[in-house]
Design a protein around this motif. Structure first.
Motif, PDB file in Angstrom:
ATOM      1  N   ALA A  83      60.760  76.655 -11.487  1.00  0.00           N
ATOM      2  CA  ALA A  83      61.781  76.747 -12.526  1.00  0.00           C
ATOM      3  C   ALA A  83      61.520  77.951 -13.427  1.00  0.00           C
ATOM      4  O   ALA A  83      62.441  78.654 -13.838  1.00  0.00           O
ATOM      5  CB  ALA A  83      61.815  75.465 -13.348  1.00  0.00           C
ATOM      6  N   TRP A  84      60.246  78.214 -13.722  1.00  0.00           N
ATOM      7  CA  TRP A  84      59.903  79.378 -14.555  1.00  0.00           C
ATOM      8  C   TRP A  84      60.250  80.673 -13.833  1.00  0.00           C
ATOM      9  O   TRP A  84      60.804  81.598 -14.408  1.00  0.00           O
ATOM     10  CB  TRP A  84      58.419  79.344 -14.903  1.00  0.00           C
ATOM     11  CG  TRP A  84      57.917  80.630 -15.444  1.00  0.00           C
ATOM     12  CD1 TRP A  84      56.958  81.415 -14.909  1.00  0.00           C
ATOM     13  CD2 TRP A  84      58.345  81.296 -16.626  1.00  0.00           C
ATOM     14  NE1 TRP A  84      56.764  82.532 -15.672  1.00  0.00           N
ATOM     15  CE2 TRP A  84      57.620  82.481 -16.735  1.00  0.00           C
ATOM     16  CE3 TRP A  84      59.294  81.010 -17.598  1.00  0.00           C
ATOM     17  CZ2 TRP A  84      57.790  83.382 -17.768  1.00  0.00           C
ATOM     18  CZ3 TRP A  84      59.462  81.909 -18.637  1.00  0.00           C
ATOM     19  CH2 TRP A  84      58.722  83.067 -18.716  1.00  0.00           C
ATOM     20  N   ARG A  85      59.943  80.744 -12.532  1.00  0.00           N
ATOM     21  CA  ARG A  85      60.263  81.943 -11.753  1.00  0.00           C
ATOM     22  C   ARG A  85      61.772  82.164 -11.713  1.00  0.00           C
ATOM     23  O   ARG A  85      62.259  83.280 -11.846  1.00  0.00           O
ATOM     24  CB  ARG A  85      59.697  81.802 -10.347  1.00  0.00           C
ATOM     25  CG  ARG A  85      59.739  83.093  -9.557  1.00  0.00           C
ATOM     26  CD  ARG A  85      59.135  82.919  -8.194  1.00  0.00           C
ATOM     27  NE  ARG A  85      60.027  82.049  -7.432  1.00  0.00           N
ATOM     28  CZ  ARG A  85      59.648  81.249  -6.464  1.00  0.00           C
ATOM     29  NH1 ARG A  85      58.384  81.179  -6.147  1.00  0.00           N
ATOM     30  NH2 ARG A  85      60.505  80.514  -5.817  1.00  0.00           N
ATOM     31  N   ALA A 133      63.788  85.346 -13.297  1.00  0.00           N
ATOM     32  CA  ALA A 133      64.600  86.212 -12.451  1.00  0.00           C
ATOM     33  C   ALA A 133      66.081  86.200 -12.829  1.00  0.00           C
ATOM     34  O   ALA A 133      66.743  87.235 -12.779  1.00  0.00           O
ATOM     35  CB  ALA A 133      64.442  85.801 -10.991  1.00  0.00           C
ATOM     36  N   HIS A 134      66.601  85.045 -13.206  1.00  0.00           N
ATOM     37  CA  HIS A 134      68.047  84.913 -13.390  1.00  0.00           C
ATOM     38  C   HIS A 134      68.490  84.704 -14.831  1.00  0.00           C
ATOM     39  O   HIS A 134      69.677  84.656 -15.104  1.00  0.00           O
ATOM     40  CB  HIS A 134      68.572  83.734 -12.547  1.00  0.00           C
ATOM     41  CG  HIS A 134      68.264  83.855 -11.091  1.00  0.00           C
ATOM     42  ND1 HIS A 134      68.904  84.744 -10.269  1.00  0.00           N
ATOM     43  CD2 HIS A 134      67.364  83.215 -10.313  1.00  0.00           C
ATOM     44  CE1 HIS A 134      68.424  84.640  -9.047  1.00  0.00           C
ATOM     45  NE2 HIS A 134      67.485  83.713  -9.046  1.00  0.00           N
ATOM     46  N   GLY A 135      67.556  84.541 -15.750  1.00  0.00           N
ATOM     47  CA  GLY A 135      67.916  84.175 -17.114  1.00  0.00           C
ATOM     48  C   GLY A 135      68.483  85.308 -17.944  1.00  0.00           C
ATOM     49  O   GLY A 135      68.169  86.476 -17.736  1.00  0.00           O
ATOM     50  N   PHE A 148      67.087  72.431 -13.665  1.00  0.00           N
ATOM     51  CA  PHE A 148      66.934  73.364 -14.778  1.00  0.00           C
ATOM     52  C   PHE A 148      68.108  74.325 -14.722  1.00  0.00           C
ATOM     53  O   PHE A 148      68.278  75.049 -13.738  1.00  0.00           O
ATOM     54  CB  PHE A 148      65.609  74.126 -14.686  1.00  0.00           C
ATOM     55  CG  PHE A 148      64.413  73.244 -14.871  1.00  0.00           C
ATOM     56  CD1 PHE A 148      63.965  72.941 -16.147  1.00  0.00           C
ATOM     57  CD2 PHE A 148      63.745  72.696 -13.790  1.00  0.00           C
ATOM     58  CE1 PHE A 148      62.867  72.113 -16.338  1.00  0.00           C
ATOM     59  CE2 PHE A 148      62.654  71.871 -13.966  1.00  0.00           C
ATOM     60  CZ  PHE A 148      62.219  71.578 -15.243  1.00  0.00           C
ATOM     61  N   VAL A 149      68.925  74.304 -15.774  1.00  0.00           N
ATOM     62  CA  VAL A 149      70.107  75.147 -15.830  1.00  0.00           C
ATOM     63  C   VAL A 149      69.784  76.350 -16.711  1.00  0.00           C
ATOM     64  O   VAL A 149      69.466  76.207 -17.887  1.00  0.00           O
ATOM     65  CB  VAL A 149      71.320  74.372 -16.394  1.00  0.00           C
ATOM     66  CG1 VAL A 149      72.559  75.245 -16.391  1.00  0.00           C
ATOM     67  CG2 VAL A 149      71.552  73.096 -15.594  1.00  0.00           C
ATOM     68  N   VAL A 150      69.861  77.539 -16.090  1.00  0.00           N
ATOM     69  CA  VAL A 150      69.482  78.779 -16.753  1.00  0.00           C
ATOM     70  C   VAL A 150      70.739  79.625 -16.941  1.00  0.00           C
ATOM     71  O   VAL A 150      71.421  79.934 -15.963  1.00  0.00           O
ATOM     72  CB  VAL A 150      68.456  79.559 -15.897  1.00  0.00           C
ATOM     73  CG1 VAL A 150      68.074  80.855 -16.555  1.00  0.00           C
ATOM     74  CG2 VAL A 150      67.242  78.698 -15.620  1.00  0.00           C
ATOM     75  N   PRO A 156      75.975  79.947 -14.646  1.00  0.00           N
ATOM     76  CA  PRO A 156      74.562  79.613 -14.815  1.00  0.00           C
ATOM     77  C   PRO A 156      73.872  79.389 -13.472  1.00  0.00           C
ATOM     78  O   PRO A 156      74.491  78.992 -12.497  1.00  0.00           O
ATOM     79  CB  PRO A 156      74.572  78.340 -15.655  1.00  0.00           C
ATOM     80  CG  PRO A 156      75.958  77.836 -15.624  1.00  0.00           C
ATOM     81  CD  PRO A 156      76.854  78.949 -15.218  1.00  0.00           C
ATOM     82  N   HIS A 157      72.585  79.649 -13.461  1.00  0.00           N
ATOM     83  CA  HIS A 157      71.776  79.441 -12.264  1.00  0.00           C
ATOM     84  C   HIS A 157      71.091  78.081 -12.400  1.00  0.00           C
ATOM     85  O   HIS A 157      70.576  77.744 -13.454  1.00  0.00           O
ATOM     86  CB  HIS A 157      70.733  80.559 -12.145  1.00  0.00           C
ATOM     87  CG  HIS A 157      69.854  80.414 -10.966  1.00  0.00           C
ATOM     88  ND1 HIS A 157      70.261  80.734  -9.694  1.00  0.00           N
ATOM     89  CD2 HIS A 157      68.589  79.952 -10.846  1.00  0.00           C
ATOM     90  CE1 HIS A 157      69.278  80.488  -8.851  1.00  0.00           C
ATOM     91  NE2 HIS A 157      68.254  80.014  -9.530  1.00  0.00           N
TER      92      HIS A 157
END
Length: 140
Positions: free
Chosen positions: A28-30, A34-36, A98-100, A107-108
């Motif tokens: 989720a952190w990666r 990458a996408h946030g 986890f919605v980023v 959102p990713h």
């Protein structure tokens, strides 16, 4: 005539501070990295602007690190933060979503097993390893 030559070297001290709680699973952190759609906050000069630019909890953690050092000329603080959502659904109890927020798009969503599911996977893997060792010992 006198020739004087010298080199002045200044080595900046860079200190990375992680303030986030709770801890995200690595996947989720990666995905967030990458996408946030990260927001940068830069504080240059006086510390008073830190309190108005960042959350009070984060400012309280950073304040002791912002005391002036000997022979310090200037200081720059760069923070980045990302708000994301941790979602669990009753229909999928063994998954955590986890919605980023992504920059300029939808959102990713990163899907990760829940803590209970991760423990179950670990227990099954350990049981399989123990069974493999027992069978290997019986055949040897």
């Amino acid at each position: 005539m006198t020739w004087t030559e010298g080199v002045i070297t200044r080595r900046p001290v860079v200190e990375k501070v992680k303030v986030s709680t709770p801890v995200l699973p690595y996947g989720a952190w990666r995905s967030a990295r990458a996408h946030g759609d990260w927001t940068d906050v830069r504080v240059v000069g006086e510390r008073a602007s830190l309190a108005r630019d960042v959350d009070t909890r984060v400012a309280a953690i950073l304040e002791p690190r912002l005391l002036p050092c000997e022979d310090e000329v200037g200081r720059r603080v760069t923070l980045r933060h990302l708000s994301l959502a941790r979602v669990t659904l009753a229909s999928h109890p063994h998954r955590v979503y986890f919605v980023v927020p992504a920059p300029g798009g939808p959102p990713h969503v990163a899907v990760w097993p829940s803590e209970k599911r991760a423990r179950l996977i670990g227990a099954v893997a350990l049981a399989a390893l123990v069974a493999l060792v027992v069978v290997w010992r019986l055949l040897a």
